[in-house]
Design a protein around this motif. Structure first.
Motif, PDB file in Angstrom:
ATOM      1  N   GLN A   1     -13.182   6.550  59.336  1.00 46.48           N
ATOM      2  CA  GLN A   1     -11.716   6.810  59.652  1.00 46.48           C
ATOM      3  C   GLN A   1     -10.868   6.316  58.522  1.00 46.48           C
ATOM      4  O   GLN A   1      -9.483   7.029  58.480  1.00 46.48           O
ATOM      5  CB  GLN A   1     -11.592   6.018  61.043  1.00 46.48           C
ATOM      6  N   VAL A   2     -11.090   5.033  58.190  1.00 47.23           N
ATOM      7  CA  VAL A   2     -10.364   4.499  56.923  1.00 47.23           C
ATOM      8  C   VAL A   2     -10.228   5.572  55.934  1.00 47.23           C
ATOM      9  O   VAL A   2      -9.177   5.936  55.173  1.00 47.23           O
ATOM     10  CB  VAL A   2     -10.749   3.195  56.570  1.00 47.23           C
ATOM     11  N   MET A   3     -11.368   5.989  55.395  1.00 47.31           N
ATOM     12  CA  MET A   3     -11.328   7.176  54.257  1.00 47.31           C
ATOM     13  C   MET A   3     -10.623   8.450  54.393  1.00 47.31           C
ATOM     14  O   MET A   3     -10.036   8.883  53.605  1.00 47.31           O
ATOM     15  CB  MET A   3     -12.872   7.417  53.854  1.00 47.31           C
ATOM     16  N   GLU A   4     -10.299   8.747  55.814  1.00 47.06           N
ATOM     17  CA  GLU A   4      -9.526   9.722  55.913  1.00 47.06           C
ATOM     18  C   GLU A   4      -8.140   9.528  56.207  1.00 47.06           C
ATOM     19  O   GLU A   4      -7.152  10.517  56.635  1.00 47.06           O
ATOM     20  CB  GLU A   4      -9.932  10.511  57.378  1.00 47.06           C
ATOM     21  N   SER A   5      -7.699   8.263  55.964  1.00 50.14           N
ATOM     22  CA  SER A   5      -6.373   7.708  56.397  1.00 50.14           C
ATOM     23  C   SER A   5      -5.269   8.338  55.189  1.00 50.14           C
ATOM     24  O   SER A   5      -5.881   8.264  54.009  1.00 50.14           O
ATOM     25  CB  SER A   5      -6.190   6.550  56.565  1.00 50.14           C
ATOM     26  N   PRO A   6      -4.282   8.556  55.595  1.00 52.38           N
ATOM     27  CA  PRO A   6      -3.276   8.973  54.349  1.00 52.38           C
ATOM     28  C   PRO A   6      -2.858   7.715  53.464  1.00 52.38           C
ATOM     29  O   PRO A   6      -2.866   7.827  52.296  1.00 52.38           O
ATOM     30  CB  PRO A   6      -1.726   9.026  55.069  1.00 52.38           C
ATOM     31  N   LEU A   7      -2.911   6.391  54.035  1.00 50.66           N
ATOM     32  CA  LEU A   7      -2.822   5.359  52.874  1.00 50.66           C
ATOM     33  C   LEU A   7      -4.197   5.354  51.976  1.00 50.66           C
ATOM     34  O   LEU A   7      -3.722   4.874  50.870  1.00 50.66           O
ATOM     35  CB  LEU A   7      -2.764   4.117  53.775  1.00 50.66           C
ATOM     36  N   PHE A   8      -5.210   5.336  52.621  1.00 58.21           N
ATOM     37  CA  PHE A   8      -6.374   5.086  51.656  1.00 58.21           C
ATOM     38  C   PHE A   8      -6.595   6.413  50.527  1.00 58.21           C
ATOM     39  O   PHE A   8      -6.446   6.175  49.304  1.00 58.21           O
ATOM     40  CB  PHE A   8      -7.698   5.498  52.527  1.00 58.21           C
ATOM     41  N   LYS A   9      -5.978   7.515  50.994  1.00 53.62           N
ATOM     42  CA  LYS A   9      -6.032   8.641  49.916  1.00 53.62           C
ATOM     43  C   LYS A   9      -4.947   8.342  48.730  1.00 53.62           C
ATOM     44  O   LYS A   9      -5.149   8.678  47.684  1.00 53.62           O
ATOM     45  CB  LYS A   9      -5.937  10.086  50.467  1.00 53.62           C
ATOM     46  N   SER A  10      -3.741   8.012  49.292  1.00 47.71           N
ATOM     47  CA  SER A  10      -2.619   7.878  48.366  1.00 47.71           C
ATOM     48  C   SER A  10      -2.933   6.641  47.488  1.00 47.71           C
ATOM     49  O   SER A  10      -2.529   6.933  46.318  1.00 47.71           O
ATOM     50  CB  SER A  10      -1.415   7.489  49.312  1.00 47.71           C
ATOM     51  N   LEU A  11      -3.595   5.504  48.049  1.00 47.23           N
ATOM     52  CA  LEU A  11      -3.962   4.486  46.886  1.00 47.23           C
ATOM     53  C   LEU A  11      -4.945   5.074  45.933  1.00 47.23           C
ATOM     54  O   LEU A  11      -5.129   4.260  44.936  1.00 47.23           O
ATOM     55  CB  LEU A  11      -4.228   3.119  47.678  1.00 47.23           C
ATOM     56  N   GLY A  12      -5.658   6.076  46.245  1.00 49.06           N
ATOM     57  CA  GLY A  12      -6.813   6.361  45.134  1.00 49.06           C
ATOM     58  C   GLY A  12      -6.222   7.522  44.191  1.00 49.06           C
ATOM     59  O   GLY A  12      -6.750   7.998  43.261  1.00 49.06           O
TER      60      GLY A  12
END
Length: 410
Positions: free
Chosen positions: A93-104
């Motif tokens: 669930q964390v890896m699919e969050s927009p914030l996780f993707k944006s920070l990467g």
């Protein structure tokens, strides 16, 4: 967890059409795995809605009996058997969050033309508003490049709102060092009356440390490693490392404890396969009958002289659970005629030995140490063993008579 209907696999055996059987069997397997009826606890899966309920108390989150809380409320905890599955689901669930993707994501930069040596700062401001929506965004980007070595830092702040009740605020900082992207961010969203916030750090190591000042000893009580590393030549795996922790309620799937000091323990049900205890102090110990293997024995050292007849010289009983019984019989005997000796269990002979003398006192026999070991499995219940001597002729004597019984449990 909401109970999902299951399909008994045996109910499908009457289906003649093979294609129909394969389709229905696949559906049955999916439902049974969903329920946890097939495979171990880690094979079952939960829905997105159930993951959301973890914050409010779904079926995976249960109450902890007997835990005393200052608010007089029993706190929720996750069953140890569900921890691995919950962690995997939350990570996904964390890896699919927009914030996780944006920070990467890598930082977009407009490289200035020239010599290949760049030092620049860009600032981008966006404001937009109409009758139904409003947006404000600020992006600051710093870049330093020399040849093929480049590093950029970007700070982004954004807020949005619309007439449908959807609002969002986000603040993030990230660094792109030759494609190695790391950063942290905070996001808060709400859809009408359902707010949700998330703070995330994407880094190899995250720690909490003491401030600097007079009289303050540096301490780092909390360290998180997200990637494996090596410290002083020793490999250190990814994980959470705490110098000291005070936990009100803990649910642990597997624990490796080198030293534990426990003031009070409430254990509802413990199954211990193998325990090695150096010193144990127990106020009250309750054990089922013969739950611990204890031998039964009888010993009669006195010399007894007999004439003709049958004599029971030693008797002992044991309560058997049905396991094999190891038996040791020993005695001393002397005489001048035929003497029969045997061991019997409730009247049934299990071992015997005879002594034969020449018939005159001048040629008597003496056997000071007769010892025999045997084993039998008589079944459960009270078993009584007797050592018996019989002579039809001259006088004989016995001494040092003993029977030792030991049920050999596993």
């Amino acid at each position: 967890m909401t109970k999902v209907p299951s399909i008994p696999v045996d109910a499908l055996n009457s289906i003649q059409d093979r294609n129909a059987y394969e389709v229905l069997r696949a559906i049955a397997d999916i439902l049974n795995v969903r329920n946890g009826q097939t495979g171990d606890a880690g094979s079952a899966f939960v829905t997105r809605a159930e993951l959301g309920n973890l914050r409010g108390g779904g079926s995976t989150v249960v109450t902890l009996p007997g835990a005393q809380q200052s608010q007089s409320v029993t706190p929720p905890y996750i069953r140890p058997s569900d921890i691995a599955r919950v962690i995997n689901d939350l990570q996904a669930q964390v890896m699919e969050s927009p914030l996780f993707k944006s920070l990467g994501e890598r930082i977009d930069r407009v490289d200035a033309p020239g010599t290949g040596v760049i030092a620049q700062l860009d600032e981008e401001r966006v404001t937009r508003a109409n009758a139904v929506a409003a947006l404000a965004q600020l992006i600051n980007t710093l870049e330093a490049t020399v040849g093929d070595q480049s590093v950029a830092l970007q700070e982004e702040a954004e807020v949005r709102a619309n007439a449908d009740g959807q609002i969002m605020g986000r603040f993030s900082v990230k660094i792109d060092a030759n494609g190695y992207v790391t950063g942290f961010g905070l996001i808060s969203t709400a859809n009408n009356d359902t707010p949700y916030s998330e703070f995330m750090v994407r880094a190899d190591r995250f720690s909490i440390a003491s401030p600097s000042g007079p009289g303050i000893t540096p301490r780092v009580p909390f360290i998180v490693l997200t990637t494996p590393t090596t410290v002083n030549g020793y490999p250190v795996p990814a994980g959470v490392y705490m110098d000291a922790a005070m936990l009100r309620v803990a649910s642990i799937q597997e624990a490796h404890i080198d030293f534990a000091a426990i003031r009070t323990a409430h254990i509802q049900d413990a199954a211990i396969t193998n325990a090695k205890i150096g010193t144990a102090e127990v106020d009250t110990l309750k054990l089922a009958g013969q739950a611990v293997t204890i031998p039964a024995s009888v010993y009669a050292p006195t010399f007894i002289s007999h004439g003709s007849g049958t004599f029971v010289e030693a008797t002992v009983s044991i309560t058997s659970t049905g396991a094999p019984i190891a038996i040791i019989v020993s005695y001393g005997i002397n005489g001048s005629d035929i003497v029969e000796t045997w061991l019997e269990r409730d009247g049934v002979r299990v071992w015997s030995k005879n002594f034969v003398g020449p018939g005159t006192p001048d040629y008597s026999f003496s056997q000071p140490a007769v010892c025999v070991a045997l084993s039998e499995q008589p079944g459960a219940g009270v078993q009584t063993y007797s050592l018996v001597f019989r002579s039809t002729g001259a006088t004989f004597g016995t001494f040092e008579r003993a029977i030792v019984l030991l049920e050999t449990k596993r």
